[in-house]
Design an enzyme around this catalytic site. Structure first.
Site, PDB file in Angstrom:
ATOM      1  NE  ARG A  15      14.939  40.981  44.224  1.00 47.04           N
ATOM      2  CZ  ARG A  15      15.624  41.846  43.504  1.00 47.04           C
ATOM      3  NH1 ARG A  15      16.783  42.269  43.950  1.00 47.04           N
ATOM      4  NH2 ARG A  15      15.175  42.285  42.349  1.00 47.04           N
ATOM      5  CE  LYS A  18      17.366  44.576  46.944  1.00 52.52           C
ATOM      6  NZ  LYS A  18      18.688  44.499  47.570  1.00 52.52           N
ATOM      7  CE  LYS A 111      31.469  34.578  51.850  1.00 55.87           C
ATOM      8  NZ  LYS A 111      31.331  34.231  50.481  1.00 55.87           N
ATOM      9  CB  SER A 433      35.961  46.366  39.017  1.00 56.16           C
ATOM     10  OG  SER A 433      36.150  46.275  40.405  1.00 56.16           O
ATOM     11  CD1 TRP A 561      30.789  32.381  45.538  1.00 56.38           C
ATOM     12  CD2 TRP A 561      31.534  34.131  44.368  1.00 56.38           C
ATOM     13  NE1 TRP A 561      31.662  33.088  46.343  1.00 56.38           N
ATOM     14  CE2 TRP A 561      32.131  34.169  45.650  1.00 56.38           C
ATOM     15  CE3 TRP A 561      31.857  35.151  43.451  1.00 56.38           C
ATOM     16  CZ2 TRP A 561      33.037  35.162  46.032  1.00 56.38           C
ATOM     17  CZ3 TRP A 561      32.752  36.139  43.849  1.00 56.38           C
ATOM     18  CH2 TRP A 561      33.332  36.146  45.115  1.00 56.38           C
ATOM     19  CD  GLU A 605      33.047  31.852  49.257  1.00 55.72           C
ATOM     20  OE1 GLU A 605      33.475  32.949  49.625  1.00 55.72           O
ATOM     21  OE2 GLU A 605      31.979  31.699  48.676  1.00 55.72           O
ATOM     22  CG  HIS A 694      34.472  46.950  52.102  1.00 57.48           C
ATOM     23  ND1 HIS A 694      35.509  46.066  52.124  1.00 57.48           N
ATOM     24  CD2 HIS A 694      33.424  46.309  51.566  1.00 57.48           C
ATOM     25  CE1 HIS A 694      35.096  44.914  51.621  1.00 57.48           C
ATOM     26  NE2 HIS A 694      33.835  45.040  51.274  1.00 57.48           N
TER      27      HIS A 694
HETATM   28  N1  GLN Z   1      38.546  41.557  39.362  1.00 58.39           N
HETATM   29  C1  GLN Z   1      37.454  41.688  40.275  1.00 58.39           C
HETATM   30  C2  GLN Z   1      37.187  43.155  40.551  1.00 58.39           C
HETATM   31  O1  GLN Z   1      38.103  43.909  40.617  1.00 58.39           O
HETATM   32  C3  GLN Z   1      37.723  40.967  41.574  1.00 58.39           C
HETATM   33  C4  GLN Z   1      36.554  41.056  42.529  1.00 58.39           C
HETATM   34  C5  GLN Z   1      36.672  40.195  43.778  1.00 58.39           C
HETATM   35  O2  GLN Z   1      37.730  39.854  44.209  1.00 58.39           O
HETATM   36  N2  GLN Z   1      35.576  39.860  44.404  1.00 58.39           N
HETATM   37  O3  GLN Z   1      36.070  43.558  40.746  1.00 58.39           O
END
Ligand code: GLN
Ligand code: ZN
Length: 756
Positions: A15, A18, A111, A433, A561, A605, A694
């Site tokens: 990397r 990066k 994407k 999270s 993923w 996706e 974000h």
């Molecule tokens: N449960 C995950 C979180 O809160 C969901 C993350 C996601 O949608 N990419 O991080």
């Protein structure tokens, strides 16, 4: 028979790109240092391909950030907010367009087709003019020639460039810009003409259902490009799918060769003679640029011979299916991988050697030792007890339709859940999270390095869970979560605990700019040897009397993923994962957990590029989710969550998942999503995200009330939930607390109004 790759990974085995970019952005190294690293990587990658026996080496596929942004720079399509376009787009402007600055928001990212690579979205407005604004491509061609490389120049095709952008003025027609864009392309091709033998023009949109406006512009555009390119040969590169009805259009274009993705659409080879004009060669994309498995030599050689029989060997070239951008660089670096598993794989460097092996064999110069090794690897893969497990197969075979159906319809479940959970109107919750603080990451790093024992690590994580629960109670949220401190990645965490997965040490793939991901590899039948989350969730629930939502990643997202095995249909692999998640769901229920969320952010996706293939995909994807979710009692409330994709067109499929509650990201579009709800209706409970996670910006109570009022116009109060857009792991605590405080206050205010 010429061999070539369509492009090569840019980021570097370690990397390097990066690291250089991020140091440059921080100001710790200069532009010259980044350029030196970039030059070094290009040279190394060209050599590596040549050494592996690739004939035509791509030049122009490298990028400091993104190849679509490179094209924006090349034609001078600088958005107005970055100031008047200068004669030359320099690195500083390039980086500002990619990352934004204090005065101007970054250009959007989305994407690249159905990959996990994100490109910068070109912006189109009326009155835009174009001029050749970079010399990057020409410089790199000279660099390659000086190094003795047989260079094939790679350029993103003008039609794809326009199609992938967005019109930033309502009602504006992007295609009015084609003439100006082509003017620059003519200059570019004319300048390349004397220097390279081949020019590859990437037009992957030819694998999509194209609007007539795009289709009808190909022929006149390519007539101009042909005239400009002089004696250079043009290769029209298509990938990520078959040409379908666009084959006839391609047949009419004045190009010397067309590249076909024969991994995604091998059926295209059979009927080549029917449409490929005699003046055109074909490049067969037979080595998969999207996955990490070895090519299977024998059936691939059959396919190549099929093309040779129709066209003659002189009209056939061999290539990777698409750019190798989507795979890691070198399997030889994976010294930690089990030898048997490694023998089944090929990364970018190994894929170059596969091209050589196939071309030699097709021309009667087969290296028999290589072919034998290939057959042996596939034989081991086909029969290995690690890939094929009778117990898993038997379980899948025994799946019955009723396993994918909840016992009762939603209305009845809802009553049972309400009796058990006693939630207020407009219940508040989060997506799972909470901030992954430096303390959490430090603890994980110490544990991984062995400096912390399992017991110490678990105790540290329990401490974080207690803290998260306490804070949620203080905020007065209704449905709590444990915060996911023990998970660094929502797919890796489950993959590490499931049979059938393995992990690379260095298998990095560019996601966007300097960001990389290291997808797990699903090599064998998937099974769950033991519960994966139950201890954590049980512990968290024991800390509070409020309902705690157990968090799982759904089967479609785990599949989406990962690098998925290619020796059986994806739907079969997905069903195996679904059974493992189903067991986890049932174990959570048995442990007294009353709310369980199965995240499916990758649900959309995974959909095929062609709409005609959607029903097939959505049927099995919906079914896999339902299989995972349906093994519980009416009283157990199943949530799901999706984000950052276009939901409007797939709402009926989302409804078919029959989750009791879905949370969807919606705030960036100011709840545009709601119009789709109005059109299609949505039968169950729904929480459209009320703020963007974000940015550290704290939304005011007023603005949240306003968004919720809008949602209430479409979704009845009895079915509306209140939650952020997505997980909060990338945020910091102060803004998280402030935002959630306002969110709860907004919900309470509206509850009060609704009660009156
Ligand atoms: N449960 C995950 C979180 O809160 C969901 C993350 C996601 O949608 N990419 O991080
Ligand atoms: Zn999300």
């Amino acid at each position: 028979m010429l061999t070539h790759t369509l492009g090569f990974p840019r980021i570097g085995l370690n990397r390097e790109l990066k690291k250089a970019l991020e140091s440059f952005w921080k100001g710790s190294i200069g532009e010259g240092d980044v350029e030196a690293t970039a030059r070094d990587l290009r040279l190394r990658h060209w050599r590596l391909q040549t050494d592996a026996g690739v004939d035509l080496v791509p030049v122009g596929d490298f990028s400091l950030y993104d190849h679509v942004l490179d094209t924006v720079a090349m034609v001078g399509a600088v958005p107005e907010r970055f100031g008047a376009p200068p004669a030359l787009v320099d690195t500083s402007l390039y980086v500002r367009m990619a990352r934004g600055d204090r005065d101007a928001a970054a250009m959007e990212m989305t994407k690249w087709f159905d990959t996990n690579y994100h490109y910068i979205v070109p912006e189109f407005r009326s009155g835009m003019t174009f001029r050749l604004s970079t010399t990057r491509l020409f410089d790199e061609v000279e660099e390659a020639l000086a190094a003795g490389v047989r260079a094939k120049a790679v350029v993103l095709g003008p039609l794809t460039f326009l199609h992938l952008g967005k019109e930033v003025e309502p009602g504006f027609d992007r295609w009015t810009l084609l003439d100006g864009v082509l003017g620059v392309y003519e200059q570019v091709l004319a300048r390349l003409a004397g220097r390279v033998e081949w020019i590859q023009l990437d037009e992957p949109i030819l694998a999509l259902d194209l609007p007539a406006a795009a289709r009808e512009r190909f022929a006149p555009a390519y007539a101009r490009l042909r005239a400009a390119a002089g004696g250079a040969r043009l290769m029209l590169a298509t990938y990520f799918g078959g040409l379908g009805e666009n084959a006839r259009l391609v047949a009419g274009l004045p190009v010397d060769a067309v590249h076909l993705d024969c991994v995604r659409a091998p059926g295209q080879v059979g009927g080549l003679n029917a449409w490929l004009p005699p003046r055109m060669s074909v490049s067969l994309g037979v080595v998969n640029g999207r996955n990490i498995w070895r090519v299977e030599a024998d059936p691939t050689l059959d396919l190549i011979r099929q093309a040779i029989e129709q066209l003659g060997a002189s009209r056939v070239m061999l290539g990777t299916s698409c750019s190798l951008l989507h795979v890691p660089i070198d399997l030889d670096a994976e010294t930690g991988l089990d030898a048997e598993l490694r023998s089944w794989m090929a990364f970018a460097k190994q894929k170059c050697a596969e091209l050589r092996m196939l071309a030699d064999a097709a021309e009667g110069r087969a290296d028999l030792a290589l072919l034998e090794a290939n057959r042996a690897a596939w034989a081991s893969r086909r029969s290995s007890p690690r890939a094929v497990r009778a117990d898993v197969r038997a379980r899948v075979a025994a799946i019955t339709p009723d396993m994918s159906r909840r016992a009762s319809p939603f209305e009845q479940r809802k009553r049972a859940q309400q009796a058990a959970l006693k939630l207020p109107l407009l219940p508040t919750t989060t997506i799972g999270s909470f901030p992954q603080t430096p303390e959490i990451r430090a603890a994980r790093a110490r544990w991984r390095s062995g400096a912390m024992s399992d017991a110490e690590y678990a105790e540290a994580m329990r401490g974080f869970v207690r803290e998260v629960i306490r804070r949620q109670e203080e905020l007065d949220l209704d449905v709590l979560v444990h915060g996911e401190p023990e998970r660094s990645d929502m797919v890796e965490y489950f993959g590490e605990q499931l049979d059938g997965f393995c992990f690379t040490r260095n298998g990095w793939v560019q996601s966007y700019g300097s960001r990389c991901v290291k997808p797990p590899v699903i090599y064998g039948d998937v099974a769950r040897p033991r519960p994966m989350t139950v201890e954590w969730i049980r512990y968290a629930q024991a800390q509070t009397s409020r309902p705690l939502k157990g968090m799982l990643t759904g089967p479609v997202t785990i599949l989406g993923w990962s690098f998925v095995r290619d020796d059986q249909p994806r739907s079969d692999t997905c069903r195996q994962i679904a059974l493992a998640i189903r067991d986890e769901v049932q174990d959570l229920e048995a442990a007294g957990i009353r709310v369980i969320q199965i995240d499916e952010p990758a649900f959309r996706e995974g959909a095929p590029l062609r709409a005609s293939e959607w029903p097939g995909y959505f049927q099995w994807a919906v079914d896999a989710f339902r299989l995972a979710a349906s093994g519980v009692r009416d009283e157990t409330q199943i949530h799901t969550h999706m984000c950052y994709s276009e939901f409007n067109e797939i709402l009926p499929w989302i409804a078919a998942m029959d989750a009791d509650v879905i949370s969807l990201e919606a705030s960036r579009s100011r709840m545009e999503l709601l119009s789709a709800f109005r059109r299609h209706g949505y039968p169950n409970d729904v929480g459209p995200g009320v703020y963007d996670i974000h940015s550290p910006r704290v939304p005011s109570e007023e603005e949240l009330v306003d968004l919720l009022r809008r949602a209430l116009e479409v979704i009845p109060a009895e079915r509306l939930w209140v939650n952020p857009d997505c997980g909060l792991k990338t945020r910091e605590w102060p803004e998280t607390l402030a935002s959630l405080r306002n969110m709860v206050a907004a919900a309470k205010r509206l509850r009060g109004e609704l009660a009156r």
